[in-house]
Design an enzyme around this catalytic site. Structure first.
Site, PDB file in Angstrom:
ATOM      1  CB  SER A 301      -0.910  -0.075   1.231  1.00  0.00           C
ATOM      2  OG  SER A 301      -1.982   0.775   1.157  1.00  0.00           O
ATOM      3  CE  LYS A 326      -5.143  -1.704   0.743  1.00  0.00           C
ATOM      4  NZ  LYS A 326      -5.172  -0.290   0.350  1.00  0.00           N
ATOM      5  CD  GLN A 330      -8.817   0.541   0.724  1.00  0.00           C
ATOM      6  OE1 GLN A 330      -7.723   0.730   1.242  1.00  0.00           O
ATOM      7  NE2 GLN A 330      -8.958  -0.041  -0.461  1.00  0.00           N
TER       8      GLN A 330
END
Length: 533
Positions: A301, A326, A330
Site C-alpha cells: 500500500s 495493494k 479506501q
C-alpha cells in the site's frame, strides 16, 4: 504537494509475523474520514424489513444489531478485499493505530504465560515518574489479579489505558523482592515517533526503519534526517519491510523528501473520483544522496507508493523481495453507532502509469494466502517467477522496464533464506517460545559484561553454550526436541534471534535492529550497491 488526508492505504492486521512487545494504551491520531452516516437501509428496503421481521417474530432472542453488521459485511465481501465493515470496537482500534499519540501509562510489555513483564519504561512518562522499572512484573491492576494463562492482551490494555489525569494502581513484583510493591500511576498524553529506529551504519550511511505511515511520519522522518545529516549522512537505507501501509498523505509526504520539485509521486482515480495527482515540492531534504529502499512481501500500500515512485523516477534502488501488491485507496465512512465502513474509492498509479494491484478474482482467502507456499506453511513463496504475472510493461525515467499487476519488483532480488526452517524451528516459532525463554530467564539476569552501547553489544555479545543448553532443556520440557540435523541448521538462527531480543531489552530498538541487521543479506546488498556506485 497536494494533501488529501481522508484517503488511506492500509491492510488491517497486516504486520510483521513476529511481534516482541506491545505499546500500552496505544491510541493513535485520527485521520479525516467521510461524512457520518446512520445505519438505515430505509423503511421499504428489503434488508431492513427482514431485520424488523426477525426482531418482532423470531422464535428465540437474537442480537439484531449483530445481524445488521453481518449483512453489511457480507455485501462488502463481494466488492474487493479492502472494502470492509468495522464494528465500533474495530473501527476505534484501527483509527487509533494510525494516530501517533495515546493516553496511557507509558510502558511496553511482553505477556508471559503467567504474568506481565515490563520491557521498557518511557523516559519522563507516567510510569517512570511513579517508579516503575524495566523488568518489573505486573500482577494486579486496581486490586484485581491479572496473572494466569487465561489473560488476554486486550484485557490488560483496557485496564491500563484511560484518560489523561486519571489514576490506575498496579501491583508489581520486582527482582530481588518477594513482596509485591504498590504504585499509583497518573495517566498522561504520550507522543510516540512513527520512526522505529534510525542510526548510522558507518561514517556516511544511515539506516531508518518505518513500520507504518501515520499522521506524524513526514515530520518524524524529517527530524530524524536532520539529526543524521549532522552525523555525516550522505547515503540512506530506508527499510519498509513489514510496513503494511497507512495514510496516503504520509506516503506522498515521505516520497517528497527524495524528489525534485513538481515530480509526479502518484496519481489516483476511480469511477466517482477524478484523477488526482500528488507531486513533489521544493521542500525535499534528501534529493541528491544515494538512496536504497528495502521491501518484502509484507510491504504494502503506502509503502508501495514510495517504492514505486523512487523506482519509476530512477531516484534510488529497490532491494529485497516482491511487495504485497495493494493498489487500492479506501475512504472511511463513520456511522452514528461508532462503526465504520472502509470503502475502496480509487486506484493509485505510479509515475509511469502502472497499477501494482494483485488480482483478487479468486476471492479474499486466496488473495491473502497467495504469498504462501501452502496453507500450512509459515514462510513465503520465494520466487519472482512464481508470484509475478505482469499484464503490461512500463518504462522508468531512464528507460528501464518495470511491471504492473503484482506489487513492486525489486531492482535487486534477494531470496528468502529458508535454510534454518526445520520442523524444530517452526514449532518454536509458532508458540513464540524463544521470546518467552529469553524474557523469562536471560533478560532477568544481569549481563556478564558492562556493555555501554547498542553498538558494543551487537559487536561483542555472544550467547553462552550453557545458556543455549538451557534453551534446549526448556524446549524439551515442552515436548520439543531437536535432532543433530535440526541443531546444525537452526541453532545459528536461534542464537542470533536471542541476541536480538536481549539487545532490544537492554538497548531498545536501536539494540534490536543493530543485532538483527548484522546478519541481514538485504541490508548487506544495499551497502554493496552503494560501494559500487
Amino acid at each position: 504537494m497536494k494533501s488529501n488526508n481522508k484517503n488511506f492505504l492500509y491492510i488491517p492486521g497486516f504486520c510483521l509475523a513476529m511481534a516482541f512487545s506491545f505499546v500500552l494504551g496505544a491510541k493513535y491520531d485520527q485521520y479525516k474520514i467521510g461524512e457520518n452516516l446512520s445505519i438505515d437501509f430505509g423503511r421499504n428496503n428489503k434488508v431492513n424489513r427482514v431485520l424488523n421481521l426477525i426482531r418482532k417474530n423470531y422464535v428465540d432472542s437474537v442480537n439484531v444489531d449483530s445481524l445488521e453488521h453481518m449483512a453489511i459485511g457480507e455485501i462488502l465481501t463481494h466488492l474487493d478485499p479492502h472494502s470492509i465493515y468495522l464494528p465500533p470496537t474495530e473501527a476505534k482500534k484501527q483509527n487509533e493505530k494510525l494516530e501517533g499519540n495515546f493516553e496511557g501509562i507509558g510502558i511496553e510489555y511482553y505477556l508471559l504465560s503467567d504474568t506481565i513483564l515490563v520491557t521498557s519504561v518511557r523516559p519522563s512518562g507516567p510510569s517512570e515518574k511513579a517508579g516503575l522499572k524495566k523488568g518489573d512484573k505486573i500482577i494486579a491492576v486496581n486490586g484485581e489479579g491479572i496473572t494466569g494463562k487465561g489473560l488476554l492482551a486486550y484485557n490488560l490494555v483496557n485496564r491500563l489505558k484511560g484518560k489523561k489525569g486519571s489514576e490506575v494502581k498496579v501491583s508489581i513484583l520486582r527482582s530481588g523482592n518477594k513482596t509485591p510493591q504498590q504504585f499509583s500511576i497518573i495517566r498522561d498524553h504520550i507522543v510516540i515517533s512513527s520512526i522505529d529506529v534510525s542510526y548510522m551504519l558507518d561514517k556516511e550511511t544511515a539506516y531508518i526503519k518505518i513500520s507504518k505511515f501515520d499522521i506524524k511520519t513526514e515530520d518524524d522522518f524529517a527530524n530524524e534526517l536532520l539529526q543524521l545529516e549532522e552525523k555525516g549522512m550522505k547515503n540512506l537505507i530506508l527499510d519498509l519491510r513489514g510496513n503494511g501501509g497507512g495514510y496516503l498523505s504520509a506516503a506522498t509526504g515521505l516520497a517528497d523528501q527524495f524528489l525534485k520539485d513538481k515530480e509526479l509521486i502518484v496519481y489516483t482515480k476511480g469511477l466517482h473520483e477524478p484523477r488526482t495527482e500528488y507531486r513533489a515540492t521544493d521542500y525535499g531534504l534528501f534529493e541528491n544522496g544515494k538512496l536504497a529502499i528495502l521491501i518484502d512481501e509484507q510491504s504494502a500500500s503506502a509503502s508501495e507508493i514510495v517504492a514505486g515512485a523512487i523506482q519509476d523516477l530512477d531516484r534510488g534502488v529497490i532491494i529485497g523481495r516482491r511487495s504485497f501488491g495493494k493498489g487500492l485507496v479506501q475512504e472511511q465512512f463513520a456511522f452514528d453507532d461508532g462503526s465504520a465502513m472502509n470503502l475502496t474509492v480509487a486506484r493509485y498509479f505510479t509515475p509511469s502509469g502502472r497499477s501494482i494491484q494483485r488480482s483478487y478474482a479468486k476471492g479474499n482467502k486466496s488473495y491473502y494466502h497467495s504469498l504462501y507456499q501452502n496453507k500450512e506453511e509459515d514462510f513465503y513463496i520465494d520466487s519472482v517467477k512464481k508470484h509475478h504475472v505482469a499484464q503490461h510493461t512500463f518504462k522508468t525515467a531512464k528507460g528501464r522496464l518495470v511491471f504492473d499487476a503484482s506489487g513492486i519488483t525489486p531492482d535487486y532480488y534477494i531470496p528468502l533464506d529458508t535454510s534454518y526452517l526445520t520442523s524444530f524451528y517452526k514449532k518454536i516459532n509458532s508458540q513464540n517460545l524463544l521470546l518467552e525463554f529469553t524474557y523469562r530467564f536471560l533478560a532477568q539476569e544481569p549481563l556478564a559484561e558492562p556493555y555501554k552501547s547498542a553498538e558494543q553489544f551487537y559487536k561483542e555479545y555472544a550467547i553462552k553454550d550453557e545458556d543455549f543448553s538451557r534453551l534446549l532443556t526448556f524446549l524439551k520440557n515442552k515436548d520439543i526436541k531437536a535432532t543433530p540435523e535440526d541443531l546444525k541448521k537452526s541453532a545459528p538462527r536461534l542464537k542470533s534471534e536471542i541476541k536480538s531480543l536481549l539487545a532490544r531489552f537492554h538497548f531498545k530498538e536501536e539494540g534490536f535492529y543493530r543485532a538483527l541487521n548484522s546478519t541481514d543479506t538485504i541490508l548487506a546488498k544495499a551497502l554493496e550497491v552503494f560501494s559500487k556506485n
